[in-house]
Scaffold this motif. Structure first.
Motif, mmCIF file in Angstrom:
data_model
loop_
_atom_site.group_PDB
_atom_site.id
_atom_site.type_symbol
_atom_site.label_atom_id
_atom_site.label_comp_id
_atom_site.label_asym_id
_atom_site.label_seq_id
_atom_site.Cartn_x
_atom_site.Cartn_y
_atom_site.Cartn_z
ATOM 1 N N LEU A 90 0.822 -1.201 0.000
ATOM 2 C CA LEU A 90 0.000 0.000 0.000
ATOM 3 C C LEU A 90 0.860 1.256 0.000
ATOM 4 N N GLY A 91 0.405 2.251 -0.751
ATOM 5 C CA GLY A 91 0.966 3.589 -0.711
ATOM 6 C C GLY A 91 -0.119 4.555 -0.283
ATOM 7 N N VAL A 92 0.145 5.386 0.704
ATOM 8 C CA VAL A 92 -0.884 6.234 1.316
ATOM 9 C C VAL A 92 -0.500 7.699 1.146
ATOM 10 N N SER A 93 -1.453 8.509 0.716
ATOM 11 C CA SER A 93 -1.210 9.940 0.537
ATOM 12 C C SER A 93 -1.386 10.673 1.861
ATOM 13 N N ALA A 94 -1.032 11.947 1.845
ATOM 14 C CA ALA A 94 -1.363 12.811 2.971
ATOM 15 C C ALA A 94 -2.856 13.132 2.929
ATOM 16 N N ALA A 95 -3.428 13.522 4.074
ATOM 17 C CA ALA A 95 -4.840 13.905 4.106
ATOM 18 C C ALA A 95 -5.039 15.134 3.229
ATOM 19 N N ALA A 96 -6.116 15.132 2.451
ATOM 20 C CA ALA A 96 -6.324 16.212 1.489
ATOM 21 C C ALA A 96 -7.795 16.555 1.386
ATOM 22 N N ALA A 97 -8.064 17.833 1.122
ATOM 23 C CA ALA A 97 -9.417 18.287 0.826
ATOM 24 C C ALA A 97 -9.757 17.905 -0.612
ATOM 25 N N PRO A 98 -11.040 17.907 -0.981
ATOM 26 C CA PRO A 98 -11.430 17.458 -2.323
ATOM 27 C C PRO A 98 -10.675 18.134 -3.457
ATOM 28 N N ARG A 99 -10.399 19.425 -3.341
ATOM 29 C CA ARG A 99 -9.713 20.115 -4.441
ATOM 30 C C ARG A 99 -8.288 19.602 -4.637
ATOM 31 N N ASP A 100 -7.731 18.962 -3.604
ATOM 32 C CA ASP A 100 -6.356 18.464 -3.676
ATOM 33 C C ASP A 100 -6.285 16.954 -3.902
ATOM 34 N N TRP A 101 -7.428 16.318 -4.198
ATOM 35 C CA TRP A 101 -7.415 14.877 -4.407
ATOM 36 C C TRP A 101 -6.533 14.439 -5.567
ATOM 37 N N PRO A 102 -6.490 15.155 -6.694
ATOM 38 C CA PRO A 102 -5.571 14.719 -7.766
ATOM 39 C C PRO A 102 -4.119 14.677 -7.308
ATOM 40 N N ALA A 103 -3.704 15.691 -6.521
ATOM 41 C CA ALA A 103 -2.336 15.678 -6.003
ATOM 42 C C ALA A 103 -2.135 14.519 -5.028
ATOM 43 N N ALA A 104 -3.155 14.249 -4.202
ATOM 44 C CA ALA A 104 -3.063 13.126 -3.268
ATOM 45 C C ALA A 104 -2.974 11.803 -4.021
ATOM 46 N N ASP A 105 -3.651 11.721 -5.155
ATOM 47 C CA ASP A 105 -3.566 10.516 -5.981
ATOM 48 C C ASP A 105 -2.132 10.302 -6.460
ATOM 49 N N THR A 106 -1.479 11.373 -6.857
ATOM 50 C CA THR A 106 -0.077 11.282 -7.283
ATOM 51 C C THR A 106 0.817 10.886 -6.115
ATOM 52 N N GLN A 107 0.569 11.449 -4.935
ATOM 53 C CA GLN A 107 1.354 11.081 -3.753
ATOM 54 C C GLN A 107 1.231 9.593 -3.447
ATOM 55 N N ALA A 108 0.006 9.078 -3.526
ATOM 56 C CA ALA A 108 -0.205 7.657 -3.229
ATOM 57 C C ALA A 108 0.505 6.776 -4.244
ATOM 58 N N ALA A 109 0.498 7.189 -5.519
ATOM 59 C CA ALA A 109 1.174 6.401 -6.554
ATOM 60 C C ALA A 109 2.681 6.353 -6.293
ATOM 61 N N ARG A 110 3.250 7.506 -5.917
ATOM 62 C CA ARG A 110 4.680 7.538 -5.629
ATOM 63 C C ARG A 110 5.012 6.731 -4.380
ATOM 64 N N ALA A 111 4.158 6.825 -3.381
ATOM 65 C CA ALA A 111 4.392 6.046 -2.154
ATOM 66 C C ALA A 111 4.325 4.557 -2.442
ATOM 67 N N LEU A 112 3.402 4.143 -3.317
ATOM 68 C CA LEU A 112 3.304 2.725 -3.661
ATOM 69 C C LEU A 112 4.554 2.262 -4.407
ATOM 70 N N ALA A 113 5.048 3.090 -5.324
ATOM 71 C CA ALA A 113 6.261 2.714 -6.052
ATOM 72 C C ALA A 113 7.433 2.518 -5.099
ATOM 73 N N ARG A 114 7.567 3.410 -4.128
ATOM 74 C CA ARG A 114 8.653 3.271 -3.153
ATOM 75 C C ARG A 114 8.427 2.059 -2.252
#
Length: 491
Positions: free
Chosen positions: A365-389
């Motif tokens: 699992l890769g988990v993003s930081a907590a984000a408000a709805p407007r920042d969900w696309p950025a959180a999606d990118t964070q989760a993808a990078r965390a999963l890769a690592r």
């Protein structure tokens, strides 16, 4: 492992075996009880078969083990050991060793209550064993058909406008008894089937309290089901899987494997139905989807999902197989969210900020930081990078750090402009950008970068060399790496 959704092979009534005219079996001792059943047939000529019996057998013997001049004491010990091992019945073959069944054996079986069958000379033990398996196959087919029909009727009932009462009515009908749904406070919400009486009603309500979870104890502190017998009825309580305190109770004259499977299916359906009704989450998700399709902004519909801030979780199964919708739903359930999406080899889950994301066996699992709805696309990118690592470092769960960084000291507009200028030579090649980002995040490890990107390590080397050439930079220089990492974090 046996499939829990399929009932085990039912035993064969001894009377059904005796009714086979082709075998010619005859009961000559023991009780004529229709409740006696046979789980399998076993042949043994041991004087003491006890160590070789599992229980429930029709033991077949031609009496080879019987010594000359054996008396009542020998047969009493022989039969008592069979009974102690749980043997269901004894089949004694007449010929070639004995012309008739020994009278002392008949007396011993009568005394110990063990059914004794005479196997005629024309009937082989193999034929008896084959008949047992044939009858078991027929019983299993009939049981599977009954369970399948019950599952279909329960699913159809769940689709009716009044799903909860309809499911309870079908369950009561299939079990031939009573079905009751209890609410979180122990109140009876709905019931179907004949009233079993005050004593049974109270006992079933008390049994429901045994499995109902309490807010003051861990979720696994209580059993998921409990059973009892009152007034000749088998009582069973199932804690529904929505975690809201609903309990399904049943009271039926009998409780075999098929009935257990049918009740389990009903419990799953009622878990879904009560979960949707109690929390309103199903209606909220449906409303949010409709509003999005009609043009509403994500920030406007997010409150319908419950909660202001969410985390994006990317999950990938540890095996090579791509996740299917069933596996994705299971991951969502483990994370406590039904907002699940399967995207290729990755499952994306939206999890409320207040819920802790823990390790899930079989997943990375890769988990993003907590984000408000407007920042969900950025959180999606964070989760993808965390999963890769996480995959590269073989870490079950890796979370994106959400603490302030040095990049926060630079005005966002200036930082973005610097990042675009620095990465301009490679911006038209997403593969180069992703490879450089992953390689830097893994401290220049060729092997771990190859694993994270699912490419050959030589491909990684070639891409990094190409990046160094296009950027005209020495990627072995820590200062250059730091500056590139700063830029990549802005894209």
């Amino acid at each position: 492992m046996p499939d829990p959704a399929v009932p085990p092979t039912p035993p064969v009534p001894l009377d059904a075996l005796l009714a086979r005219a082709d075998l010619g079996l005859r009961r000559i001792a023991g009780p004529a009880d229709p409740a006696v059943v046979v789980h399998w047939a076993h042949t043994s000529e041991m004087a003491d078969p006890y160590p070789y019996l599992l229980g429930g057998e029709l033991l077949l013997s031609a009496g080879v083990h019987v010594p000359d001049g054996a008396g009542a004491g020998y047969f009493d010990a022989y039969v008592s050991r069979i009974v102690a091992a749980g043997g269901a019945a004894l089949g004694f073959g007449v010929a070639p060793v004995h012309d008739t069944v020994p009278g002392a054996l008949v007396e011993a079986c009568e005394m110990h209550g063990l059914p004794l069958l005479e196997v005629p000379p024309r009937t082989t033990f193999s034929a008896v064993a084959r008949a047992v398996w044939q009858l078991m196959a027929q019983a299993r087919t009939a049981e599977l058909r009954r369970v399948t029909e019950a599952q279909q009727s329960l699913a159809a009932a769940a689709a009716r406008p009044d799903p909860v009462p309809s499911v309870l009515q079908q369950l009561a009908r299939r079990l031939g008894g009573r079905a009751v749904l209890y609410g979180p406070e122990g109140t009876r919400i709905a019931a179907a089937g004949p009233d079993p009486g005050e004593e049974t009603r109270r006992a079933l309500a008390k049994l429901a309290e045994v499995v109902r979870p309490s807010g003051q104890e861990p979720s696994d502190a209580r059993p998921s089901s409990a059973s009892d017998t009152v007034a000749g009825l088998r009582l069973v309580a199932h804690a529904l899987g929505n975690g809201e305190g609903f309990v399904l109770g049943t009271a039926a004259p009998q409780r075999d494997a098929g009935d257990h499977t049918i009740a389990s299916v009903a419990a799953v359906l009622l878990s879904l139905l009560t979960g949707e009704r109690h929390s309103g989450s199903g209606a909220g998700r449906s409303s949010a989807l409709v509003r999005l399709l009609l043009g509403a902004a994500p920030a406007e519909v997010a409150p319908l999902l419950g909660g202001d801030r969410w985390r994006v979780v990317h999950g990938r199964p540890d095996g090579r197989a791509a996740p299917d919708p069933v596996a994705a739903s299971a991951l969502g359930a483990a994370l406590g969210s039904s907002l699940v999406d399967v995207s290729g080899e990755v499952v994306r889950v939206l999890v409320p900020d207040g819920r802790t994301v823990e390790r899930v066996p079989g997943w990375t699992l890769g988990v993003s930081a907590a984000a408000a709805p407007r920042d969900w696309p950025a959180a999606d990118t964070q989760a993808a990078r965390a999963l890769a690592r996480a995959r590269a470092t073989r870490t079950p769960v890796l979370r994106h750090g959400d603490r302030p960084a040095l990049a926060d000291l630079v005005p966002p507009h200036d930082a973005d402009a610097h990042a675009r200028a620095l990465l301009a030579p490679i911006e038209r090649s997403p593969a180069l950008v992703d490879t450089l980002r992953t390689w830097l995040s893994l401290h220049g490890s060729w092997d771990r970068t190859a694993v994270a990107l699912d490419v050959h390590r030589n491909t990684v080397r070639q891409r990094i060399a190409r990046c160094a050439s296009l950027l005209d930079a020495d990627l072995d220089d820590p200062d250059v790496r730091m500056e590139l990492w700063f830029a990549l974090r802005r894209t």
